[in-house]
Scaffold this active site. Structure first.
Site, PDB file in Angstrom:
ATOM      1  N   LYS A 167       0.870  -1.188   0.000  1.00  0.00           N
ATOM      2  CA  LYS A 167       0.000   0.000   0.000  1.00  0.00           C
ATOM      3  C   LYS A 167       0.899   1.228   0.000  1.00  0.00           C
ATOM      4  O   LYS A 167       1.493   1.596   1.008  1.00  0.00           O
ATOM      5  CB  LYS A 167      -0.897   0.051   1.236  1.00  0.00           C
ATOM      6  CG  LYS A 167      -1.965   1.126   1.061  1.00  0.00           C
ATOM      7  CD  LYS A 167      -2.333   1.834   2.341  1.00  0.00           C
ATOM      8  CE  LYS A 167      -1.621   3.091   2.615  1.00  0.00           C
ATOM      9  NZ  LYS A 167      -1.830   4.240   1.747  1.00  0.00           N
ATOM     10  N   GLU A 242       9.647   1.737  10.454  1.00  0.00           N
ATOM     11  CA  GLU A 242      10.656   2.769  10.137  1.00  0.00           C
ATOM     12  C   GLU A 242       9.945   4.102  10.291  1.00  0.00           C
ATOM     13  O   GLU A 242       9.099   4.450   9.461  1.00  0.00           O
ATOM     14  CB  GLU A 242      11.152   2.609   8.693  1.00  0.00           C
ATOM     15  CG  GLU A 242      11.879   1.316   8.408  1.00  0.00           C
ATOM     16  CD  GLU A 242      13.252   1.252   9.029  1.00  0.00           C
ATOM     17  OE1 GLU A 242      13.785   2.311   9.428  1.00  0.00           O
ATOM     18  OE2 GLU A 242      13.783   0.146   9.146  1.00  0.00           O
ATOM     19  N   CYS A 276      13.583  11.315   6.426  1.00  0.00           N
ATOM     20  CA  CYS A 276      13.417  10.924   7.830  1.00  0.00           C
ATOM     21  C   CYS A 276      14.720  11.057   8.600  1.00  0.00           C
ATOM     22  O   CYS A 276      14.710  11.366   9.782  1.00  0.00           O
ATOM     23  CB  CYS A 276      12.891   9.506   7.908  1.00  0.00           C
ATOM     24  SG  CYS A 276      13.792   8.397   6.859  1.00  0.00           S
ATOM     25  N   GLU A 374       9.590  16.539  14.664  1.00  0.00           N
ATOM     26  CA  GLU A 374       9.953  16.410  13.258  1.00  0.00           C
ATOM     27  C   GLU A 374       9.136  17.424  12.444  1.00  0.00           C
ATOM     28  O   GLU A 374       7.909  17.434  12.523  1.00  0.00           O
ATOM     29  CB  GLU A 374       9.633  14.999  12.800  1.00  0.00           C
ATOM     30  CG  GLU A 374      10.094  14.726  11.405  1.00  0.00           C
ATOM     31  CD  GLU A 374       9.921  13.261  11.042  1.00  0.00           C
ATOM     32  OE1 GLU A 374       8.821  12.730  11.209  1.00  0.00           O
ATOM     33  OE2 GLU A 374      10.904  12.664  10.574  1.00  0.00           O
TER      34      GLU A 374
HETATM   35  P1  NAD Z   1       2.219   8.842   7.297  1.00  0.00           P
HETATM   36  O1  NAD Z   1       2.457   8.093   8.561  1.00  0.00           O
HETATM   37  O2  NAD Z   1       1.142   9.828   7.253  1.00  0.00           O
HETATM   38  O3  NAD Z   1       1.899   7.815   6.116  1.00  0.00           O
HETATM   39  C1  NAD Z   1       2.731   6.732   5.807  1.00  0.00           C
HETATM   40  C2  NAD Z   1       1.899   5.626   5.219  1.00  0.00           C
HETATM   41  O4  NAD Z   1       1.036   5.124   6.243  1.00  0.00           O
HETATM   42  C3  NAD Z   1       0.985   6.054   4.078  1.00  0.00           C
HETATM   43  O5  NAD Z   1       0.902   5.012   3.140  1.00  0.00           O
HETATM   44  C4  NAD Z   1      -0.337   6.270   4.772  1.00  0.00           C
HETATM   45  O6  NAD Z   1      -1.447   6.116   3.936  1.00  0.00           O
HETATM   46  C5  NAD Z   1      -0.293   5.164   5.806  1.00  0.00           C
HETATM   47  N1  NAD Z   1      -1.139   5.400   6.975  1.00  0.00           N
HETATM   48  C6  NAD Z   1      -1.531   6.589   7.521  1.00  0.00           C
HETATM   49  N2  NAD Z   1      -2.331   6.367   8.569  1.00  0.00           N
HETATM   50  C7  NAD Z   1      -2.442   5.024   8.713  1.00  0.00           C
HETATM   51  C8  NAD Z   1      -3.141   4.177   9.615  1.00  0.00           C
HETATM   52  N3  NAD Z   1      -3.910   4.655  10.581  1.00  0.00           N
HETATM   53  N4  NAD Z   1      -2.998   2.835   9.469  1.00  0.00           N
HETATM   54  C9  NAD Z   1      -2.235   2.311   8.497  1.00  0.00           C
HETATM   55  N5  NAD Z   1      -1.574   3.064   7.590  1.00  0.00           N
HETATM   56  C10 NAD Z   1      -1.668   4.410   7.710  1.00  0.00           C
HETATM   57  O7  NAD Z   1       3.624   9.457   6.893  1.00  0.00           O
HETATM   58  P2  NAD Z   1       3.963  10.317   5.589  1.00  0.00           P
HETATM   59  O8  NAD Z   1       3.489  11.700   5.846  1.00  0.00           O
HETATM   60  O9  NAD Z   1       3.538   9.612   4.364  1.00  0.00           O
HETATM   61  O10 NAD Z   1       5.562  10.277   5.617  1.00  0.00           O
HETATM   62  C11 NAD Z   1       6.322  11.089   6.390  1.00  0.00           C
HETATM   63  C12 NAD Z   1       6.762  10.363   7.667  1.00  0.00           C
HETATM   64  O11 NAD Z   1       7.449   9.177   7.350  1.00  0.00           O
HETATM   65  C13 NAD Z   1       7.739  11.175   8.459  1.00  0.00           C
HETATM   66  O12 NAD Z   1       7.394  11.125   9.821  1.00  0.00           O
HETATM   67  C14 NAD Z   1       9.057  10.493   8.219  1.00  0.00           C
HETATM   68  O13 NAD Z   1      10.017  10.666   9.202  1.00  0.00           O
HETATM   69  C15 NAD Z   1       8.661   9.078   8.087  1.00  0.00           C
HETATM   70  N6  NAD Z   1       9.658   8.334   7.342  1.00  0.00           N
HETATM   71  C16 NAD Z   1      10.448   7.419   7.990  1.00  0.00           C
HETATM   72  C17 NAD Z   1      11.423   6.747   7.312  1.00  0.00           C
HETATM   73  C18 NAD Z   1      12.309   5.751   7.986  1.00  0.00           C
HETATM   74  O14 NAD Z   1      12.857   4.917   7.314  1.00  0.00           O
HETATM   75  N7  NAD Z   1      12.472   5.817   9.278  1.00  0.00           N
HETATM   76  C19 NAD Z   1      11.589   6.949   5.954  1.00  0.00           C
HETATM   77  C20 NAD Z   1      10.782   7.880   5.325  1.00  0.00           C
HETATM   78  C21 NAD Z   1       9.805   8.553   6.035  1.00  0.00           C
END
Ligand code: NAD
Length: 467
Positions: A167, A242, A276, A374
């Site tokens: 997804k 992650e 991230c 963040e």
């Molecule tokens: P997000 O958590 O909003 O979304 C990430 C994914 O999770 C998307 O596919 C989203 O649709 C899904 N999602 C959202 N709510 C959900 C729920 N309740 N249940 C299941 N899935 C859900 O994050 P984002 O805005 O897409 O990305 C930015 C974040 O990702 C930042 O906090 C960043 O630090 C983190 N990030 C971490 C890494 C790492 O490797 N540590 C890498 C890249 C990004």
């Protein structure tokens, strides 16, 4: 109109509803993907479950060969995929090609090689230790490195012998579609990989809670990660997370200040700060503080903000209006908290597109929101320290523990300090990112590791046969 990829073919969603994909540089709708439903997830999980027995029984070398072919296709299509990523998430085209596309092609190759040499059996005393694929994997990814994050999970899981339902983020989903095309064209058997686009609270939660999903691998915010882990707990599935970061770049007094500040600024601003592991806190000794601030301001002002496809652009737009609003909110908050805005700010640099000025705060104190939380935009906080112990305390003083950096007069000294940081990675005197080294977080930055052998082991169960 795009479809979902289920059991080896492109299939319409049961919802008939779509998610608009927006170009953040023009604010225009450029595509639409299906808003998947829980029954779409059920179909994809059923296909992945049915495909598991045969796929997990294939010789690892055959899985490796298929991944090598897929990596070749990613490289052949790299320019087109990079243009897609520049268009739906706004990364400048050079970054989109080199880091966002060719790097994941290299990661896919690395998992192809690991599959070919997978040592699935070992002996200890009278026991034969087997490593077996974990099962059906639900992979949930964000938008900031959309191909890389999908490949880290999908390539490792497939190499291990797992089947996958991916997804992607609803915000920049098109790279995941390109990945599905590549895996299809490489000849992956039906059902081994499936793609369900749509919203997190619907598709993501259905995957995390699904009784037939054996493992969920999530990259995204700590907030959503907590929810995924809680849902996965219902069926006691394996969870890899992650999550976010607030990484510190410690510059010790005997470091090469000019080099350290220039490198630090570029690590804070890469991908418009939407990384991230971005080094968003620069920690500098009081004696060099004013010099470091001047160097950082000068470096930030060299950034050309603009169209991701224009020659010379170093800072593209943020991915969405919501993301820009969030970053602007933090820039206002930093000023309210008493930090000194030394360059950048809340003005929109261009009339159209979700752009933000490259922004630097000086006089940032430990505990301020801009020091703890963040932001995920091009905002750097410069924090003063008086001793190495204090620098280490500040670096470790957030709920996160994803990455960091240490600059010192010698590698030995920097490594001594790096050993004290509670983070999954630390760059020593500008050491560059290594896509073969394990990546992941301590504390609230996550659970488990991606990349390298630990990234493959996440997808393996261990079984002991007593002989
Ligand atoms: P997000 O958590 O909003 O979304 C990430 C994914 O999770 C998307 O596919 C989203 O649709 C899904 N999602 C959202 N709510 C959900 C729920 N309740 N249940 C299941 N899935 C859900 O994050 P984002 O805005 O897409 O990305 C930015 C974040 O990702 C930042 O906090 C960043 O630090 C983190 N990030 C971490 C890494 C790492 O490797 N540590 C890498 C890249 C990004």
């Amino acid at each position: 109109m795009r479809h979902l990829y289920v059991n080896g073919s492109w299939t319409p969603s049961t919802s008939g509803e779509v998610v608009n994909v927006i170009n953040p540089a023009t604010e225009e709708v450029i595509d639409q993907v299906p808003a998947g439903t829980t029954s779409d997830v059920d179909s994809a999980v059923a296909a992945a479950s049915a495909a598991f027995a045969a796929w997990s029984a294939t010789a690892p070398a055959d899985r490796g060969k298929l991944l090598a072919d897929a990596a070749g296709l990613l490289k052949d299509r790299a320019e087109q995929i990079a243009a897609t990523i520049a268009t739906d998430m706004g990364a400048p085209i050079k970054l989109a090609l080199k880091v966002q596309t060719l790097m994941p092609a290299g990661v896919m190759e690395s998992y192809a090689r690991m599959a070919e040499t997978l040592a699935a059996e070992s002996r200890v005393g009278n026991s034969l230790i087997l490593r077996e694929p974990a099962g059906v994997v639900g992979a949930i990814t964000p938008w900031n490195y959309p191909l890389h994050q999908a490949v880290c999970k999908v390539a490792a899981a497939l190499a291990a012998g797992c089947t996958v339902v991916l997804k992607p983020s609803e915000i920049a989903p098109l790279a995941a579609y390109a990945l599905a095309d590549v895996l299809h064209d490489a000849g992956l058997p039906s059902g081994v990989f499936n793609l369900i686009s749509g919203y997190g609270p619907v598709v993501g939660e259905a995957l995390a809670a699904h009784p037939q999903v054996d493992m969920v691998s999530f990259t995204g915010s700590t907030k959503a990660g907590r929810r995924v882990a809680a849902l996965a707990g219902g069926s006691v599935k394996r969870v890899a997370l992650e999550l976010g970061g607030k990484s510190a770049n410690i510059i010790l007094p005997d470091a090469d200040l000019e080099k350290a500040v220039a490198s630090g600024v570029s690590h804070a601003f890469v991908n418009s700060g939407q990384t991230c592991s971005a080094l968003t806190r620069m920690l500098v000794h009081w004696d060099q503080y004013d010099d470091a601030v001047s160097l950082a301001v000068a470096a930030a002002r060299t950034y050309t903000v603009g169209d991701p496809f224009a020659e010379g652009t170093r800072l593209g737009p943020l991915v969405s209006a919501a993301q820009r609003n969030r970053v602007i909110r933090y820039i206002n908050l930093g000023q309210e908290e008493g930090a000194r805005l030394v360059t950048g700010g809340t003005d929109y640099p261009l009339e159209r597109g979700y752009y933000v000025e490259p922004t630097v705060f000086a006089g940032v104190a430990p505990g301020m929101a801009i020091e703890q939380e963040e932001i995920f935009g091009p905002v750097l906080s410069i924090v003063p320290f008086g001793s190495v112990d204090e620098a280490v305390d500040i670096a470790n003083g957030t709920p996160y523990g994803l990455a960091g950096a240490v600059w010192a007069g010698s590698e030995e000294k920097a490594v001594r300090v790096a050993r004290r940081l509670r983070t999954g990675q630390v760059a020593i005197n500008g050491g560059r990112f290594n896509p073969l080294a394990p990546f992941g977080g301590f504390k609230q930055s996550g659970v488990g590791r991606e990349l390298g052998e630990p990234g493959l082991e996440e997808f393996l169960e261990v079984k002991a046969l007593q002989l």
